[in-house]
Design a protein around this motif. Structure first.
Motif, PDB file in Angstrom:
ATOM      1  N   GLU A  89       0.842  -1.193   0.000  1.00  0.00           N
ATOM      2  CA  GLU A  89       0.000   0.000   0.000  1.00  0.00           C
ATOM      3  C   GLU A  89       0.875   1.240   0.000  1.00  0.00           C
ATOM      4  OE1 GLU A  89      -3.219   0.237   2.747  1.00  0.00           O
ATOM      5  OE2 GLU A  89      -3.612  -1.920   2.696  1.00  0.00           O
ATOM      6  N   ARG A  90       0.280   2.350  -0.371  1.00  0.00           N
ATOM      7  CA  ARG A  90       0.986   3.629  -0.353  1.00  0.00           C
ATOM      8  C   ARG A  90       0.180   4.617   0.481  1.00  0.00           C
ATOM      9  NH1 ARG A  90       0.240   6.116  -6.404  1.00  0.00           N
ATOM     10  NH2 ARG A  90      -2.016   5.875  -6.582  1.00  0.00           N
ATOM     11  N   ILE A  91       0.888   5.347   1.324  1.00  0.00           N
ATOM     12  CA  ILE A  91       0.226   6.232   2.262  1.00  0.00           C
ATOM     13  C   ILE A  91       1.160   7.392   2.618  1.00  0.00           C
ATOM     14  CG2 ILE A  91       0.930   4.722   4.174  1.00  0.00           C
ATOM     15  CD1 ILE A  91      -1.569   5.654   5.673  1.00  0.00           C
ATOM     16  N   ILE A  92       0.613   8.607   2.578  1.00  0.00           N
ATOM     17  CA  ILE A  92       1.349   9.818   2.910  1.00  0.00           C
ATOM     18  C   ILE A  92       0.567  10.591   3.967  1.00  0.00           C
ATOM     19  CG2 ILE A  92       2.233  12.027   2.051  1.00  0.00           C
ATOM     20  CD1 ILE A  92       2.607  10.775  -0.660  1.00  0.00           C
ATOM     21  N   PHE A  93       1.271  11.061   5.005  1.00  0.00           N
ATOM     22  CA  PHE A  93       0.680  11.908   6.030  1.00  0.00           C
ATOM     23  C   PHE A  93       1.071  13.361   5.759  1.00  0.00           C
ATOM     24  CE2 PHE A  93       0.211   8.763   9.839  1.00  0.00           C
ATOM     25  CZ  PHE A  93      -0.728   8.073   9.099  1.00  0.00           C
ATOM     26  N   ASN A  94       0.070  14.241   5.770  1.00  0.00           N
ATOM     27  CA  ASN A  94       0.312  15.679   5.662  1.00  0.00           C
ATOM     28  C   ASN A  94      -0.330  16.343   6.874  1.00  0.00           C
ATOM     29  OD1 ASN A  94       1.041  18.199   4.731  1.00  0.00           O
ATOM     30  ND2 ASN A  94      -0.726  18.388   3.374  1.00  0.00           N
ATOM     31  N   ARG A  95       0.494  16.758   7.820  1.00  0.00           N
ATOM     32  CA  ARG A  95       0.008  17.246   9.104  1.00  0.00           C
ATOM     33  C   ARG A  95       0.200  18.756   9.213  1.00  0.00           C
ATOM     34  NH1 ARG A  95       2.336  16.405  14.470  1.00  0.00           N
ATOM     35  NH2 ARG A  95       1.209  17.763  15.915  1.00  0.00           N
ATOM     36  N   ASN A  96      -0.857  19.449   9.603  1.00  0.00           N
ATOM     37  CA  ASN A  96      -0.823  20.896   9.813  1.00  0.00           C
ATOM     38  C   ASN A  96      -1.443  21.195  11.171  1.00  0.00           C
ATOM     39  OD1 ASN A  96      -0.691  23.645   9.627  1.00  0.00           O
ATOM     40  ND2 ASN A  96      -2.171  23.841   7.955  1.00  0.00           N
ATOM     41  N   GLY A  97      -0.605  21.384  12.180  1.00  0.00           N
ATOM     42  CA  GLY A  97      -1.105  21.602  13.530  1.00  0.00           C
ATOM     43  C   GLY A  97      -1.774  20.345  14.061  1.00  0.00           C
ATOM     44  N   LYS A  98      -3.027  20.479  14.469  1.00  0.00           N
ATOM     45  CA  LYS A  98      -3.788  19.351  15.003  1.00  0.00           C
ATOM     46  C   LYS A  98      -4.658  18.679  13.949  1.00  0.00           C
ATOM     47  CE  LYS A  98      -3.926  20.997  19.773  1.00  0.00           C
ATOM     48  NZ  LYS A  98      -4.767  21.322  20.942  1.00  0.00           N
ATOM     49  N   GLU A  99      -4.445  19.041  12.686  1.00  0.00           N
ATOM     50  CA  GLU A  99      -5.200  18.449  11.584  1.00  0.00           C
ATOM     51  C   GLU A  99      -4.281  17.563  10.752  1.00  0.00           C
ATOM     52  OE1 GLU A  99      -6.954  21.612   9.405  1.00  0.00           O
ATOM     53  OE2 GLU A  99      -8.277  22.244  11.044  1.00  0.00           O
ATOM     54  N   THR A 145      -2.773   9.604  18.269  1.00  0.00           N
ATOM     55  CA  THR A 145      -2.652   9.679  19.724  1.00  0.00           C
ATOM     56  C   THR A 145      -1.328  10.293  20.142  1.00  0.00           C
ATOM     57  OG1 THR A 145      -4.057   7.722  19.963  1.00  0.00           O
ATOM     58  CG2 THR A 145      -2.708   8.340  21.850  1.00  0.00           C
ATOM     59  N   ALA A 146      -0.242   9.833  19.542  1.00  0.00           N
ATOM     60  CA  ALA A 146       1.088  10.302  19.945  1.00  0.00           C
ATOM     61  C   ALA A 146       1.296  11.780  19.638  1.00  0.00           C
ATOM     62  CB  ALA A 146       2.163   9.469  19.263  1.00  0.00           C
ATOM     63  N   GLU A 147       0.720  12.259  18.526  1.00  0.00           N
ATOM     64  CA  GLU A 147       0.950  13.635  18.090  1.00  0.00           C
ATOM     65  C   GLU A 147      -0.189  14.584  18.453  1.00  0.00           C
ATOM     66  OE1 GLU A 147       3.707  14.815  16.788  1.00  0.00           O
ATOM     67  OE2 GLU A 147       4.693  12.872  16.890  1.00  0.00           O
ATOM     68  N   ARG A 148      -1.164  14.108  19.246  1.00  0.00           N
ATOM     69  CA  ARG A 148      -2.260  14.947  19.718  1.00  0.00           C
ATOM     70  C   ARG A 148      -3.082  15.537  18.580  1.00  0.00           C
ATOM     71  NH1 ARG A 148       1.901  15.240  23.398  1.00  0.00           N
ATOM     72  NH2 ARG A 148       1.288  15.225  25.602  1.00  0.00           N
ATOM     73  N   ILE A 149      -3.383  14.706  17.589  1.00  0.00           N
ATOM     74  CA  ILE A 149      -4.180  15.134  16.445  1.00  0.00           C
ATOM     75  C   ILE A 149      -5.664  15.121  16.819  1.00  0.00           C
ATOM     76  CG2 ILE A 149      -4.801  14.609  14.059  1.00  0.00           C
ATOM     77  CD1 ILE A 149      -1.941  15.569  14.386  1.00  0.00           C
ATOM     78  N   HIS A 150      -6.388  16.178  16.457  1.00  0.00           N
ATOM     79  CA  HIS A 150      -7.808  16.279  16.773  1.00  0.00           C
ATOM     80  C   HIS A 150      -8.712  15.831  15.632  1.00  0.00           C
ATOM     81  CE1 HIS A 150      -7.445  19.324  20.351  1.00  0.00           C
ATOM     82  NE2 HIS A 150      -6.798  18.191  20.544  1.00  0.00           N
ATOM     83  N   SER A 151      -8.313  16.082  14.393  1.00  0.00           N
ATOM     84  CA  SER A 151      -9.159  15.724  13.260  1.00  0.00           C
ATOM     85  C   SER A 151      -8.326  15.064  12.169  1.00  0.00           C
ATOM     86  CB  SER A 151      -9.874  16.959  12.703  1.00  0.00           C
ATOM     87  OG  SER A 151      -8.943  17.897  12.205  1.00  0.00           O
ATOM     88  N   VAL A 152      -8.925  14.050  11.520  1.00  0.00           N
ATOM     89  CA  VAL A 152      -8.259  13.315  10.446  1.00  0.00           C
ATOM     90  C   VAL A 152      -9.170  13.314   9.222  1.00  0.00           C
ATOM     91  CG1 VAL A 152      -7.299  11.104   9.701  1.00  0.00           C
ATOM     92  CG2 VAL A 152      -7.064  11.823  12.091  1.00  0.00           C
TER      93      VAL A 152
END
Length: 274
Positions: free
Chosen positions: A145-155, A175-182
């Motif tokens: 599979e291929r998967i990329i994470f693009n994180r901006n603050g809590k999003e 959980t580890a990075e305190r993300i609120h919305s995905v």
């Protein structure tokens, strides 16, 4: 309370009924252990009454049923709680200072206890502020599979083909990075990430004849990598877990020959865009 920080650190969840269950289970354990020693002693001399064994089994059965009932109350379990190693250490310092304060109440121990609480709160607030300002993007490794994470603050935006399926990588990172919305989105052929142009080449092997800083090879494209390097002149080539290992080995040799950095997520882990 002593086990709670360890539970939060390893499992990131808080059982809301543990106070109630411990009030019953801890005294019951003392009775069970004491009766167990007596059962062993009496059985050695064949003096063990059947009624005593029946009562002992009933007590153990009651405790097991109670534990099973508590474990089924998922609505009282608060999960996905971010808790890192620094918070683990600071929480134990708070517990030690609290015990010291209740052992001997004086102004010095009050200041130490309150100071430890302030340190714990201050670090937690700092982490929240740091989370709001953190921006990062990465290519993760996942077999086939291929998967990329693009994180901006809590999003967090997850770029993948199977965005309808739950993924342990997402839950752990959240959980580890305190993300609120995905949110989820499908992968496109190109992106601009942190002032770098990224070209993604999939199984079709089709790509535009324009320069690109980085190239991500996915789904084992049948391409002539030497020709691609000559035409696009990338600064770095990345391969994720969706490629055949034989293809990756061949690409690696080609990159070494052309003196271009090559990053395979199966060997070097996730690739972070800098």
């Amino acid at each position: 309370l002593g086990v709670l920080p360890i539970s939060l650190f390893y499992f990131h969840q808080f059982p809301g009924l543990f106070f109630v269950s411990n009030l019953i289970i801890v005294p019951a354990l003392g009775v069970i252990l004491g009766m167990g020693i007596l059962v062993v002693f009496l059985s050695i001399f064949n003096w063990l009454p059947a009624q005593f064994v029946w009562l002992y089994n009933k007590i153990i059965g009651f405790m097991n049923n109670l534990i099973a009932w508590v474990a089924r109350q998922e609505s009282f379990i608060f999960g996905d709680i971010p808790f890192d190693v620094v918070q683990l250490i600071l929480s134990f310092i708070v517990l030690v200072m609290g015990v010291q304060l209740f052992t001997r109440f004086n102004s010095k121990r009050i200041l130490l206890c309150l100071g430890s609480v302030l340190c714990f709160q201050g670090y937690t607030i700092y982490q929240e502020i740091n989370t709001n300002e953190k921006v990062e993007a990465m290519v993760l490794h996942k077999t086939k599979e291929r998967i990329i994470f693009n994180r901006n603050g809590k999003e967090l935006t997850v770029l993948t083909d199977n965005y309808n399926q739950p993924d342990y990588l997402i839950s752990r990172y959240r959980t580890a990075e305190r993300i609120h919305s995905v949110s989820f989105d499908t992968l496109k052929n190109g992106y601009h990430i942190k002032n770098n142009s990224l070209l993604i080449i999939d199984s079709t092997g089709v790509y535009p004849l324009s320069t690109s800083d980085k190239i991500l090879l996915t789904q084992s494209p049948k391409i002539n990598l030497d020709r691609l390097i000559d035409s696009i002149q990338p600064k770095e080539i990345i391969a994720d877990g969706s490629n055949y290992k034989s293809y990756v080995d061949r690409w690696k040799i080609t990159c070494i020959k052309n003196k271009i950095p090559f990053h395979y997520t199966g060997e070097k882990g996730s690739y972070y865009f800098k």
